[in-house]
Design an enzyme around this catalytic site. Structure first.
Site, short mmCIF file in Angstrom:
data_model
loop_
_atom_site.label_atom_id
_atom_site.label_comp_id
_atom_site.label_asym_id
_atom_site.label_seq_id
_atom_site.Cartn_x
_atom_site.Cartn_y
_atom_site.Cartn_z
N GLY A 160 18.86 -9.88 21.85
CA GLY A 160 18.94 -9.91 20.38
C GLY A 160 17.59 -9.60 19.79
CB CYS A 161 16.45 -9.64 16.36
SG CYS A 161 17.86 -8.58 16.04
#
Lengths: 232, 494, 114
Positions: C112-113
């Site tokens: 993810g981020c």
């Protein structure tokens, strides 16, 4: 010569319409307008007008290129308008009033054309992205402008003949084409240009109007945009 | 790996057009998605023997579905206005990173198989056969586009390279050639509702920590509710807000502002992700499926409002696409924008006087703001064009004393991508990411020297993560990176 | 997909980023070998505090702990009354908590981020 002219014109018109028809038929499924963008239709018209007449985005991207591109296109516009005199009898006054500026435009247009050519040739990144047809198109237009200037300035052709020929073509009563070589070269180059037009990048002239990043309104939350091919 | 060589460009003081270096970034290749990642999303797990026919069939399909793709392939005149606008080109000098050249990778195949000009004139128009080599080139360079749309701002026809790279990625996925980072993450959203793969109990545990922490530091009992049926607001934020620094500080900022406003709200363990990487891979179907989780959860929890956290590309999906994908969301309260950005929500509260700030709490910072690409060029906030620039800035000014704006050529719709957007936030292309950060790092460094800026805030989880890892390569400390609601977290008077 | 990490006699499957594939493949020797790939020459007592916490948390929650939990719990386990700094973790694991520390602890790579 008559047949070539008709074929070129028919291909141009049919080709142009076909291409535009495809663009019309392919849907824009999502709102992808480049923001900040107008929210209303008048705003969109204003935005499109600033792109079509002033090349606003290009101006923001590259000032010198904008100058070259804009002068080229505006000159082309006046040249085309001036040439309408060969298709009307009697010639309307507004066309007559554009003769002087149209003639100047015919000379001026060589400057941006040479700039655009040199730019492709000498600037590294532009030379990298240019393909053979990009150069060909420029040479073609330079050729048209050059033969035009020659006819106007140095080797006069019989304009009465030319006009009779053009009117003949236009009224579907074709006559024998003028025998003047210079005119024939000029005319053939133009025919080739319009014949090539619908198949080439010259279609940018129509494409701009169909660009979703420019012609959409920024109202995604307010009005639901529908994807035609989605199953809901 | 750390030991791999990463060269940060030297910041020279200005952003200049580099000399062309052929294949300069050809080694920057994203990991391929494994079979299991591909199949999970409904893509073939491996490349079929007849991949070429399948790819062309897919291309034909997309040309009938997307006007943008068709028109943009037809209208480019290769004027070069976009050529020096891409951060990856400016950073690497690899000519295939010029937006127009990146598009040509697609256009040459389009011309060869779908246009009269390309079929007749062939190589003279740059038309080319689809081969293994071309596919390889596609995979590399369409995963070196962060879909930031900066090129589209400067194109006289509005050609958006993001549209082309999305289509290219969709075609590649359809023949089993997918990218690991995006597709693995999307699989986790399918399974657990968020990019991290964080299960519900872990999320609750995380939120408990924040409740205790706020209690300890402020003495106020601020809740971070989860899965509360009947709450007024469902807040959907990027899952990085539950996990990373500096993201978590913005999450605490959201919680405090809801608390102070006295509006009941909830997070969701089912829709625990605002990000939607379906956009990055160009898949309408995947994007819709990911968005549908949020729709379903908003219904189940019977909320009246949808508010979303600090995430750039997801704000594009939420603002521009949700209404199309999962709308009409007419069960929500029409008095409020659907969805509403947390910045819109917070600024309304500031303007109405419902929340107050002690600006001096942020006095240790001289703040600048980074416009994230998707927010800047693909969305709006508020009811006027440009609200996406003004509203976050108004919020920052409301809660800190020292704010300095970035210079015009790297600001607002001319902002540069952080360098890690568009599904490129992955380690294996770190060298590319570092180089792509050059323009923004240059601008930040200038402000640090001229105005003593020591905090750059933003409203994008990708930007925050990317800058935190990359700026240290430019000698800028990672603590320089923050969120807008982090400032609110510091300054709000509870 | 991926590679093999050789730890003495043992061969451990790792993914493209060098993270081990199977939870049960992990032991102290594997941790030491993984540490070397992260520019950590020797796992000290301080490293083990972090690594052990990550493994405990993962066993319970099937995910790595959020950064602030790591900082706070590490501080606690070191007998301090406050959390350690982000920099403390980066000094131990140069590529950070999500990548370096998780890799050495045998956790999957956080996605993810992050």
């Amino acid at each position: 010569m008559n047949i070539i002219a008709y074929i070129a014109v028919v291909i141009f018109i049919v080709g142009f319409i076909c291409k535009v028809r495809v663009w019309t038929k392919v849907p824009a499924p999502l709102k992808i307008v480049t923001t900040p963008a107008p929210i209303t239709y008048p705003g969109v018209i204003l935005r499109m007008a600033s792109e079509v007449f002033l090349f606003r985005s290009l101006f923001r991207g590259n000032k010198l290129l904008w100058l070259g591109g804009w002068i080229f296109h505006i000159s082309l516009l006046f040249i085309v308008l001036r040439h309408l005199r060969y298709f009307f009898y009697p010639v309307p006054a507004w066309i007559m009033s554009l003769q002087t500026i149209g003639i100047y435009a015919g000379y001026i247009i060589l400057l941006p054309l040479i700039y655009l050519l040199l730019r492709r040739w000498t600037v590294e990144i532009n030379s990298y992205i240019s393909n053979a047809m990009d150069y060909f198109t420029l040479f073609l237009i330079i050729g048209i402008a050059f033969t035009g200037i020659l006819m106007k300035q140095y080797i006069r052709v019989d304009l009465v003949d030319v006009k009779a020929f053009m009117l003949g073509l236009l009224t579907l009563h074709p006559t024998i084409s003028p025998g003047d070589i210079l005119f024939l070269v000029h005319f053939l180059l133009v025919l080739f240009l319009i014949l090539y037009f619908p198949f080439s990048k010259l279609m940018h002239a129509g494409g701009i109007f169909f660009s979703p990043t420019r012609n959409q309104r920024d109202n995604a939350r307010e009005i639901r945009h529908i994807t035609p091919w989605s199953n809901i | 790996m750390v030991s791999e060589k990463i060269e940060a460009p030297i910041l020279t003081g200005s952003i200049t057009v580099p000399k062309i270096k052929e294949n300069a970034s050809i080694d920057q290749k994203c990991h391929h998605a494994a079979e299991k990642h591909m199949e999970k999303l409904g893509f073939p797990g491996v490349k079929p023997v007849d991949w070429k026919e399948k790819a062309l069939k897919k291309m034909k399909e997309l040309l009938k579905k997307y006007r943008s793709l068709k028109v943009y392939l037809d209208t480019c005149v290769r004027c070069g206005s976009c050529a020096d606008k891409c951060h990856y080109f400016l950073g690497t000098g690899d000519p295939k990173n010029m937006p127009v050249a990146r598009q040509e990778l697609f256009r040459k195949i389009y011309k060869r198989y779908f246009t009269v000009e390309g079929k007749v004139l062939g190589g003279l128009t740059n038309a080319e056969d689809l081969t293994e080599e071309v596919l390889e080139e596609w995979y590399t360079y369409f995963h070196q586009c962060s879909q930031c749309r900066r090129c589209s701002v400067f194109c006289p026809y509005g050609i958006d390279t993001a549209e082309i790279s999305m289509a290219a990625r969709e075609i590649m996925d359809s023949i089993g050639v997918g990218q690991k980072y995006c597709n693995e993450v999307l699989g986790k959203v399918y399974d657990l509702g968020n990019n991290l793969g964080m299960p519900g109990p872990a999320l609750r545990n995380t939120l408990d920590f924040f409740e205790e922490d706020i209690q300890e530091t402020t003495g106020v009992d601020v809740k971070l509710p989860l899965d509360v049926v009947g709450a007024e607001v469902l807040l959907v934020s990027p899952s990085a807000d539950f996990f990373s620094a500096p993201h978590v500080d913005s999450l605490v900022g959201y919680a405090k502002i809801f608390h102070k406003a006295g509006i009941s709200w909830t997070l969701s363990s089912y829709a625990s992700e605002f990000a939607n990487f379906g956009m990055f891979i160009g898949s309408y179907a995947v994007m819709k499926k990911v968005a549908t989780r949020i729709l379903d959860e908003a219904r189940r929890l019977k909320v009246k409002r949808l508010i979303v956290g600090e995430c750039g590309h997801a704000w594009r999906v939420g603002y521009s696409f949700w209404n199309t994908l999962i709308g009409p969301l007419d069960f929500l309260d029409p008095k409020y924008p659907i969805p509403q950005h947390i910045c819109e929500f917070s600024l309304d509260l500031v303007n109405s006087g419902a929340v107050k700030f002690d600006k001096s709490a942020n006095d240790e910072f001289t703040v600048t703001y980074h416009d994230s690409c998707n927010v800047a060029r693909a969305t709006r906030m508020g009811d006027k064009p440009g609200g996406q620039f003004e509203i976050p800035r108004a919020l920052i000014r409301a809660c800190c004393n020292k704010f300095v704006d970035m210079p015009d050529d790297v600001n607002r719709e001319k902002t540069f991508c952080c360098g890690g957007g568009g599904g490129l936030l992955t380690e294996e292309i770190m060298d590319l990411r570092v180089k792509g950060t050059q323009p923004k790092a240059q601008a930040l460094k200038d402000l640090m020297e001229s105005h003593q800026v020591n905090l750059m805030v933003m409203i994008c989880a990708i930007c925050k993560a990317h800058f935190s890892h990359v700026l240290p390569h430019y000698g800028i400390p990672m603590e320089t990176v923050g969120g807008v609601h982090q400032l609110i977290n510091n300054a709000i008077v509870l | 997909m991926g590679d093999v990490l050789e730890v003495g006699e043992k061969k451990v499957d790792v993914d493209e980023d060098g993270f081990i594939q199977k939870w049960d493949d992990w032991d102290e020797d594997v941790a030491n070998a993984l540490a070397k790939t992260e520019d950590v020459n020797e796992l000290t007592k301080e490293h083990w505090v972090v690594v052990n916490y990550l493994r405990e948390y993962y066993t319970q929650y099937k995910i790595a702990p959020m950064i602030r939990l790591v900082l706070k719990e590490t501080g606690k386990r070191l007998g301090q009354d406050k959390a350690v700094s982000n920099k403390y973790i980066y000094d131990l694991f140069p590529s950070g908590p999500a990548k370096g520390a998780c890799k050495v602890a045998g956790l999957p790579k956080p996605t993810g981020c992050v």
